[in-house]
Design a protein around this motif. Structure first.
Motif, PDB file in Angstrom:
ATOM      1  N   PHE A 112      11.954  15.317   9.048  1.00 37.18           N
ATOM      2  CA  PHE A 112      10.673  15.923   9.399  1.00 37.18           C
ATOM      3  C   PHE A 112      10.415  15.788  10.907  1.00 37.18           C
ATOM      4  CE2 PHE A 112       9.017  15.537   4.878  1.00 37.18           C
ATOM      5  CZ  PHE A 112       8.761  16.892   4.732  1.00 37.18           C
ATOM      6  N   MET A 113      10.852  14.671  11.480  1.00 36.26           N
ATOM      7  CA  MET A 113      10.611  14.404  12.896  1.00 36.26           C
ATOM      8  C   MET A 113      11.522  15.208  13.822  1.00 36.26           C
ATOM      9  SD  MET A 113      10.182  10.254  12.822  1.00 36.26           S
ATOM     10  CE  MET A 113      10.442  10.175  14.609  1.00 36.26           C
ATOM     11  N   THR A 114      12.651  15.666  13.310  1.00 37.91           N
ATOM     12  CA  THR A 114      13.667  16.285  14.158  1.00 37.91           C
ATOM     13  C   THR A 114      13.150  17.433  15.030  1.00 37.91           C
ATOM     14  OG1 THR A 114      15.437  15.628  12.649  1.00 37.91           O
ATOM     15  CG2 THR A 114      15.918  17.426  14.163  1.00 37.91           C
ATOM     16  N   PRO A 115      12.363  18.394  14.489  1.00 38.61           N
ATOM     17  CA  PRO A 115      11.867  19.465  15.371  1.00 38.61           C
ATOM     18  C   PRO A 115      11.010  18.942  16.525  1.00 38.61           C
ATOM     19  CG  PRO A 115      11.535  20.040  13.057  1.00 38.61           C
ATOM     20  CD  PRO A 115      11.929  18.603  13.087  1.00 38.61           C
ATOM     21  N   LEU A 116      10.242  17.880  16.268  1.00 35.67           N
ATOM     22  CA  LEU A 116       9.397  17.327  17.322  1.00 35.67           C
ATOM     23  C   LEU A 116      10.246  16.592  18.358  1.00 35.67           C
ATOM     24  CD1 LEU A 116       6.477  16.000  15.083  1.00 35.67           C
ATOM     25  CD2 LEU A 116       6.764  18.254  16.129  1.00 35.67           C
ATOM     26  N   VAL A 117      11.314  15.950  17.899  1.00 37.78           N
ATOM     27  CA  VAL A 117      12.258  15.323  18.830  1.00 37.78           C
ATOM     28  C   VAL A 117      12.929  16.397  19.683  1.00 37.78           C
ATOM     29  CG1 VAL A 117      14.460  14.068  18.978  1.00 37.78           C
ATOM     30  CG2 VAL A 117      12.669  13.276  17.428  1.00 37.78           C
ATOM     31  N   ASN A 118      13.251  17.539  19.069  1.00 40.04           N
ATOM     32  CA  ASN A 118      13.851  18.645  19.824  1.00 40.04           C
ATOM     33  C   ASN A 118      12.935  19.115  20.951  1.00 40.04           C
ATOM     34  OD1 ASN A 118      16.176  18.691  18.271  1.00 40.04           O
ATOM     35  ND2 ASN A 118      15.414  20.245  16.866  1.00 40.04           N
ATOM     36  N   VAL A 119      11.630  19.209  20.653  1.00 38.93           N
ATOM     37  CA  VAL A 119      10.663  19.624  21.668  1.00 38.93           C
ATOM     38  C   VAL A 119      10.631  18.611  22.813  1.00 38.93           C
ATOM     39  CG1 VAL A 119       8.212  19.993  22.127  1.00 38.93           C
ATOM     40  CG2 VAL A 119       9.225  20.919  20.057  1.00 38.93           C
ATOM     41  N   ALA A 120      10.585  17.319  22.459  1.00 43.39           N
ATOM     42  CA  ALA A 120      10.535  16.273  23.488  1.00 43.39           C
ATOM     43  C   ALA A 120      11.801  16.266  24.332  1.00 43.39           C
ATOM     44  CB  ALA A 120      10.318  14.907  22.829  1.00 43.39           C
ATOM     45  N   LEU A 121      12.965  16.422  23.700  1.00 42.88           N
ATOM     46  CA  LEU A 121      14.225  16.448  24.446  1.00 42.88           C
ATOM     47  C   LEU A 121      14.297  17.672  25.347  1.00 42.88           C
ATOM     48  CD1 LEU A 121      16.794  15.338  21.690  1.00 42.88           C
ATOM     49  CD2 LEU A 121      16.076  14.034  23.704  1.00 42.88           C
ATOM     50  N   GLY A 122      13.802  18.798  24.851  1.00 45.14           N
ATOM     51  CA  GLY A 122      13.783  20.011  25.672  1.00 45.14           C
ATOM     52  C   GLY A 122      12.962  19.819  26.941  1.00 45.14           C
ATOM     53  N   MET A 123      11.852  19.125  26.829  1.00 43.94           N
ATOM     54  CA  MET A 123      10.999  18.885  27.981  1.00 43.94           C
ATOM     55  C   MET A 123      11.635  17.873  28.931  1.00 43.94           C
ATOM     56  SD  MET A 123       7.194  17.191  28.182  1.00 43.94           S
ATOM     57  CE  MET A 123       7.919  15.582  27.849  1.00 43.94           C
ATOM     58  N   ILE A 124      12.180  16.778  28.376  1.00 48.74           N
ATOM     59  CA  ILE A 124      12.709  15.702  29.209  1.00 48.74           C
ATOM     60  C   ILE A 124      14.051  16.069  29.842  1.00 48.74           C
ATOM     61  CG2 ILE A 124      13.528  13.314  29.188  1.00 48.74           C
ATOM     62  CD1 ILE A 124      11.525  12.820  26.888  1.00 48.74           C
TER      63      ILE A 124
END
Length: 302
Positions: A112-124
């Protein structure tokens, strides 16, 4: 108003393929729970070996050797592919461990967390611009982890490692010009020598369960086959559906795992864990709304 592109026969087939892929992934806990007294690392070894063997036949049957050959002839690209292979092996191994130790709820939370991790990694990492709703979604996910840490006194490490290993895998995978089938084959091919060495060591030490009983041997071989089948279905869906539609179907996988954990494995769900899930689901709702409005593409699942 329904768009014409979403109701064509082609799109209908895409939805069927997508549902097949995510239903299979969601039911993986039921399969890996069939193994008795076989450690997670041994299942992982066989999953790598038999995936590679099965994919050799599949790539040959579908005549897909051209992209594989190009990838193997580009050493610079192989570094990233090897990174993908290591990350996916970590993800696979930890997932099997989560099922064996009855931590399927944590596994579900991780995906469930993976899409939100993807967003954070995309930004960082990629310096992508994060929309306000996406930023709020990530904040809710971080808040969920903090609440669990403070109130339960422990980090949901299985969830975090699964989410970040698959998130970073997706980040590296975007930089490798290989389709899902070819990419998985090259990744397992790079892991194959290590898998064979590990299997030889287990056999030499008398620790191998392969060949011990017909049922266990069949399950170990099947672990490789079921790795590739949902990927093929996903590839069929990806060719026919918009990325946003695939993104919404993606939530079926952890949702099914969540229900299996509660209804089949009878894992306890404490109020703190429920609060964590509610915050993650709220974050996903915000993220999905942002994606549906076309502000940011939804990341595809494995």
């Amino acid at each position: 108003m329904t768009r014409t592109s979403d109701i064509t026969p082609e799109a209908g087939q895409g939805v069927a393929f997508g549902l097949t892929a995510y239903l299979m992934w969601g039911c993986f806990p039921l399969f890996f729970a069939l193994f008795q007294d076989v450690p997670a690392y041994e299942i992982l070894i066989h999953r790598v070996i038999w995936s590679c063997v099965f994919l050799i036949g599949l790539v040959t049957l579908l005549r897909r050797w051209a992209p594989v050959s190009l990838a193997l002839k580009a050493p610079r690209r192989l570094g990233r592919v090897l990174g993908c292979a290591v990350l996916i092996a970590i993800n696979w191994g930890l997932y099997i461990y989560a099922v064996e130790t009855r931590h399927v709820l944590q596994a579900s939370l991780g995906y469930f967390m993976t899409p939100l991790v993807n967003v954070a990694l995309g930004m960082i990492v990629l310096r992508e611009r994060m929309m306000r709703l996406q930023g709020l979604a990530v904040v809710l996910a971080v808040l969920a982890i903090i609440i669990q840490l403070l109130l339960l006194g422990e980090l949901p490490w299985i969830s975090l490692v699964l989410a970040f290993s698959f998130g970073v895998y997706g980040l590296l995978r975007k930089q490798v010009p290989l389709d899902g089938l070819s990419g998985l084959f090259v990744e397992t091919l790079l892991l194959m020598p290590l898998g064979l060495l590990a299997l030889a060591w287990l056999s030499q030490a008398g620790l191998s369960h392969f060949g011990e009983a017909p049922r266990t041997t069949a399950l170990l071989v099947a672990s490789g086959v079921i790795t590739a089948l949902p990927l093929l279905a996903f590839a069929g869906a990806a060719r026919r559906l918009r990325l946003a539609t695939l993104g919404f179907l993606m939530y079926l996988n952890p949702s099914i795992q969540f229900l299996i954990a509660l209804l089949v494995f009878r894992e306890p769900l404490s109020p703190v864990q429920l609060t964590t899930f509610l915050l993650i689901w709220a974050g996903l709702a915000l993220y999905s709304w942002s994606a549906w409005q076309g502000r940011h593409p939804v990341a595809a699942a494995r």
